[in-house]
Scaffold this motif. Sequence first.
Motif, PDB file in Angstrom:
ATOM      1  N   ALA A   1      -9.414  -0.482  -5.087  1.00 46.57           N
ATOM      2  CA  ALA A   1     -10.079  -0.514  -3.782  1.00 46.57           C
ATOM      3  C   ALA A   1     -11.067   0.643  -3.630  1.00 46.57           C
ATOM      4  N   GLY A   2     -11.557   1.144  -4.730  1.00 47.59           N
ATOM      5  CA  GLY A   2     -12.542   2.242  -4.652  1.00 47.59           C
ATOM      6  C   GLY A   2     -13.808   1.739  -3.983  1.00 47.59           C
ATOM      7  N   SER A   3     -14.430   2.597  -3.212  1.00 40.55           N
ATOM      8  CA  SER A   3     -15.545   2.100  -2.428  1.00 40.55           C
ATOM      9  C   SER A   3     -16.807   2.934  -2.578  1.00 40.55           C
ATOM     10  N   SER A   4     -16.703   4.142  -3.128  1.00 33.22           N
ATOM     11  CA  SER A   4     -17.902   4.939  -3.375  1.00 33.22           C
ATOM     12  C   SER A   4     -18.670   4.282  -4.523  1.00 33.22           C
TER      13      SER A   4
ATOM     14  N   ARG B   1     -13.158  13.372 -10.897  1.00 29.85           N
ATOM     15  CA  ARG B   1     -12.043  12.484 -10.566  1.00 29.85           C
ATOM     16  C   ARG B   1     -12.101  11.167 -11.357  1.00 29.85           C
ATOM     17  N   TYR B   2     -13.291  10.594 -11.402  1.00 27.89           N
ATOM     18  CA  TYR B   2     -13.403   9.306 -12.092  1.00 27.89           C
ATOM     19  C   TYR B   2     -13.393   9.443 -13.611  1.00 27.89           C
TER      20      TYR B   2
ATOM     21  N   ALA C   1       0.853  -1.187   0.000  1.00 29.46           N
ATOM     22  CA  ALA C   1       0.000   0.000   0.000  1.00 29.46           C
ATOM     23  C   ALA C   1       0.893   1.243   0.000  1.00 29.46           C
ATOM     24  N   ASP C   2       0.292   2.386  -0.225  1.00 32.04           N
ATOM     25  CA  ASP C   2       1.110   3.605  -0.213  1.00 32.04           C
ATOM     26  C   ASP C   2       0.226   4.837  -0.083  1.00 32.04           C
TER      27      ASP C   2
ATOM     28  N   VAL D   1      -4.774   3.917  -7.515  1.00 26.45           N
ATOM     29  CA  VAL D   1      -5.355   4.900  -6.592  1.00 26.45           C
ATOM     30  C   VAL D   1      -5.159   6.296  -7.173  1.00 26.45           C
TER      31      VAL D   1
ATOM     32  N   THR E   1       1.055  -0.093  -5.098  1.00 24.03           N
ATOM     33  CA  THR E   1       0.084   0.990  -5.141  1.00 24.03           C
ATOM     34  C   THR E   1       0.770   2.209  -5.749  1.00 24.03           C
TER      35      THR E   1
ATOM     36  N   GLY F   1     -16.571   4.522  -7.418  1.00 18.53           N
ATOM     37  CA  GLY F   1     -15.408   3.658  -7.207  1.00 18.53           C
ATOM     38  C   GLY F   1     -15.742   2.199  -7.473  1.00 18.53           C
TER      39      GLY F   1
ATOM     40  N   VAL G   1     -12.217  -3.782   2.822  1.00 19.25           N
ATOM     41  CA  VAL G   1     -12.183  -4.046   4.258  1.00 19.25           C
ATOM     42  C   VAL G   1     -13.624  -4.034   4.753  1.00 19.25           C
TER      43      VAL G   1
ATOM     44  N   PHE H   1      -6.079  10.756  -2.033  1.00 21.49           N
ATOM     45  CA  PHE H   1      -7.290  11.307  -1.430  1.00 21.49           C
ATOM     46  C   PHE H   1      -7.032  12.312  -0.318  1.00 21.49           C
TER      47      PHE H   1
ATOM     48  N   LEU I   1     -13.638   2.654   3.935  1.00 22.15           N
ATOM     49  CA  LEU I   1     -12.932   2.307   5.162  1.00 22.15           C
ATOM     50  C   LEU I   1     -13.643   2.899   6.370  1.00 22.15           C
TER      51      LEU I   1
ATOM     52  N   ILE J   1     -12.011   8.352   2.770  1.00 20.84           N
ATOM     53  CA  ILE J   1     -12.269   7.012   2.208  1.00 20.84           C
ATOM     54  C   ILE J   1     -13.526   6.413   2.840  1.00 20.84           C
TER      55      ILE J   1
ATOM     56  N   PHE K   1      -9.733  -5.016  -3.437  1.00 23.34           N
ATOM     57  CA  PHE K   1      -9.368  -5.130  -2.033  1.00 23.34           C
ATOM     58  C   PHE K   1     -10.408  -4.359  -1.242  1.00 23.34           C
TER      59      PHE K   1
HETATM   60  C1  LIG Z   1      -9.278  -1.286   1.498  1.00 22.96           C
HETATM   61  C2  LIG Z   1      -8.781  -0.019   0.900  1.00 22.96           C
HETATM   62  C3  LIG Z   1      -7.415   0.158   0.735  1.00 22.96           C
HETATM   63  C4  LIG Z   1      -6.919   1.329   0.162  1.00 22.96           C
HETATM   64  N1  LIG Z   1      -5.570   1.507   0.038  1.00 22.96           N
HETATM   65  C5  LIG Z   1      -5.103   2.672  -0.490  1.00 22.96           C
HETATM   66  C6  LIG Z   1      -3.704   2.923  -0.596  1.00 22.96           C
HETATM   67  O1  LIG Z   1      -2.855   2.107  -0.243  1.00 22.96           O
HETATM   68  N2  LIG Z   1      -3.311   4.119  -1.103  1.00 22.96           N
HETATM   69  C7  LIG Z   1      -4.198   5.074  -1.525  1.00 22.96           C
HETATM   70  O2  LIG Z   1      -3.774   6.126  -1.987  1.00 22.96           O
HETATM   71  N3  LIG Z   1      -5.532   4.839  -1.433  1.00 22.96           N
HETATM   72  C8  LIG Z   1      -5.984   3.694  -0.929  1.00 22.96           C
HETATM   73  N4  LIG Z   1      -7.336   3.492  -0.823  1.00 22.96           N
HETATM   74  C9  LIG Z   1      -8.210   4.531  -1.346  1.00 22.96           C
HETATM   75  C10 LIG Z   1      -8.937   4.112  -2.605  1.00 22.96           C
HETATM   76  O3  LIG Z   1      -8.146   3.518  -3.564  1.00 22.96           O
HETATM   77  C11 LIG Z   1      -9.713   5.265  -3.212  1.00 22.96           C
HETATM   78  O4  LIG Z   1      -8.831   6.233  -3.720  1.00 22.96           O
HETATM   79  C12 LIG Z   1     -10.545   5.902  -2.157  1.00 22.96           C
HETATM   80  O5  LIG Z   1     -11.330   4.902  -1.566  1.00 22.96           O
HETATM   81  C13 LIG Z   1     -11.410   6.992  -2.739  1.00 22.96           C
HETATM   82  O6  LIG Z   1     -12.180   6.479  -3.750  1.00 22.96           O
HETATM   83  P1  LIG Z   1     -13.718   6.310  -3.526  1.00 22.96           P
HETATM   84  O7  LIG Z   1     -14.247   7.700  -3.344  1.00 22.96           O
HETATM   85  O8  LIG Z   1     -14.242   5.664  -4.759  1.00 22.96           O
HETATM   86  O9  LIG Z   1     -13.886   5.461  -2.322  1.00 22.96           O
HETATM   87  C14 LIG Z   1      -7.827   2.329  -0.251  1.00 22.96           C
HETATM   88  C15 LIG Z   1      -9.203   2.141  -0.082  1.00 22.96           C
HETATM   89  C16 LIG Z   1      -9.688   0.987   0.480  1.00 22.96           C
HETATM   90  C17 LIG Z   1     -11.174   0.822   0.626  1.00 22.96           C
END
Ligand SMILES: Cc1cc2nc3c(=O)[nH]c(=O)nc-3n(C[C@H](O)[C@H](O)[C@H](O)COP(=O)(O)O)c2cc1C
Length: 440
Positions: free
Chosen positions: A228-231, A159-160, A60-61, A138, A107, A234, A248, A141, A342, A339, A246
């Motif tokens: 790992a985008g979650s929105s 962004r997307y 990760a980073d 990634v 990452t 995402g 959580v 953020f 998370l 995020i 990935f």
């Molecule tokens: C399980 C998990 C791990 C992530 N690991 C990283 C990471 O290592 N580095 C990073 O810059 N963002 C990481 N993110 C952030 C996502 O890649 C993404 O940029 C962030 O969730 C915002 O996107 P979203 O608005 O679609 O959720 C992680 C997110 C999740 C859910």
Amino acid sequence: MTRKKKAHLLGFMQNGFNSHSTGMWRHPRDKVNWDYGDYAYWQHIARVLERGLFDALFIADQLAPYSTFQGSSDASVKYAVQFPCNEPSTIVPAVATATSRLGIGVTLSTAFEHPYSMSRRLSSLDYQSGGRIAWNIVSSFSHGEWNAYGVDGRERSDRYERLEEYMEVCYKLWRSWDDDAIIADKRAGIYADPAKIHEVEHEGRFFRCKGRHFVPPSPQRQPVLWQAGSSDRGRDFAAKHAEAVFAVLPTLDRMKEYSGDLEKRAVGRFGRAPNSVKRIFGLQTVVGESRAEAQEKFERIKECIPLEGALAWISGHFGLDFSRYSLDEYVSNIEVPGIQGLFESIVYAKNGAPVTVREAALIYAQGMGMPVAVGTASDIVDQMETYLDEGGADGFMLATTFTPGCYEEFVDWVVPELQRRDRFRKNYSGTTLRHHLQEY
Ligand SMILES: Cc1cc2nc3c(=O)[nH]c(=O)nc-3n(C[C@H](O)[C@H](O)[C@H](O)COP(=O)(O)O)c2cc1C
């Protein structure tokens, strides 16, 4: 009889002093006689994971220290909250030369790098490692990252769209060499056929690119794409592009919801084959010869967490200064810009019961909100089987508790139990990461 689902396994770390368990460095068994800045440490960990037949080590980073808590990065520095941290791809050569099958997930952020250099770097790494690279895509953020690069980081609704175009340029570059472009005829003095290495011409809203990809097709041609985008956006991005995600998810219900939703998007919205996106869920394990011993170890690990460091971490990840909140406030009443995926891991950490800011910080600091399996190898595998069979997991991203010992213990104790139950491979069957991910 239906076939038992087997697990994929990855080690989840950061190329820095302290990975995802805040305060881990204080643990008496962490990095004893090891220096995280030394290749030997990474090579040892890689060999342990390969001995355990893991799919990959996943790095990760983030691009700069977190600085949201109290408007400064002081607490991140003071408590080693993912600080300091080396650039993730710098350990790839060390890991790749110490192993021959283990994949390496890196990452790398699209925020400040042009897709031309990104795709070149990834092709080079994949080429040099014999096809063992995954790219965790990634887009950065946190305030700290945007400030470090001197860019206005206000939430970008586009962004997307930018990320979509980013991928378009990468795909064009990765696909621009024909398979038979290299001739390498010494007598004729011809290295390659220019007609078979197509110049990419891209004129888009965010990027322009005119030129040939500088690296020949690597064994995987493009890295395994991880996300790992979650929105909502995402999840769509992951469903469209990712080969593995990935996530959580603290409870079985959240796993079910996520797995069903992602699959529906991938198959229904983007026409992909069922199960083509591997769902890898975060998990932290604490194994003991007895339950009592494991529980004692777990308590010792938790003692390492500094509350202020924990608050600095959640502030960084969730984009909100938690020093402004009472420690007894419930997190479900708070909206965060960071995020989201998370954040949900802590909102639901107690199965729907309210979680205070103090609890949230401490739960999160333990292992980024991942479920924790504490017990004997058999207990841990029971829990993993439930996540595989009922939660839709295809595998696990294993967070550290102390290094390298936690992986040594997992490989020595838990892997044999997984194999005994026919839940994990007994040898590597190929050479590339994509092969191992798709093997089952
Ligand atoms: C399980 C998990 C791990 C992530 N690991 C990283 C990471 O290592 N580095 C990073 O810059 N963002 C990481 N993110 C952030 C996502 O890649 C993404 O940029 C962030 O969730 C915002 O996107 P979203 O608005 O679609 O959720 C992680 C997110 C999740 C859910």
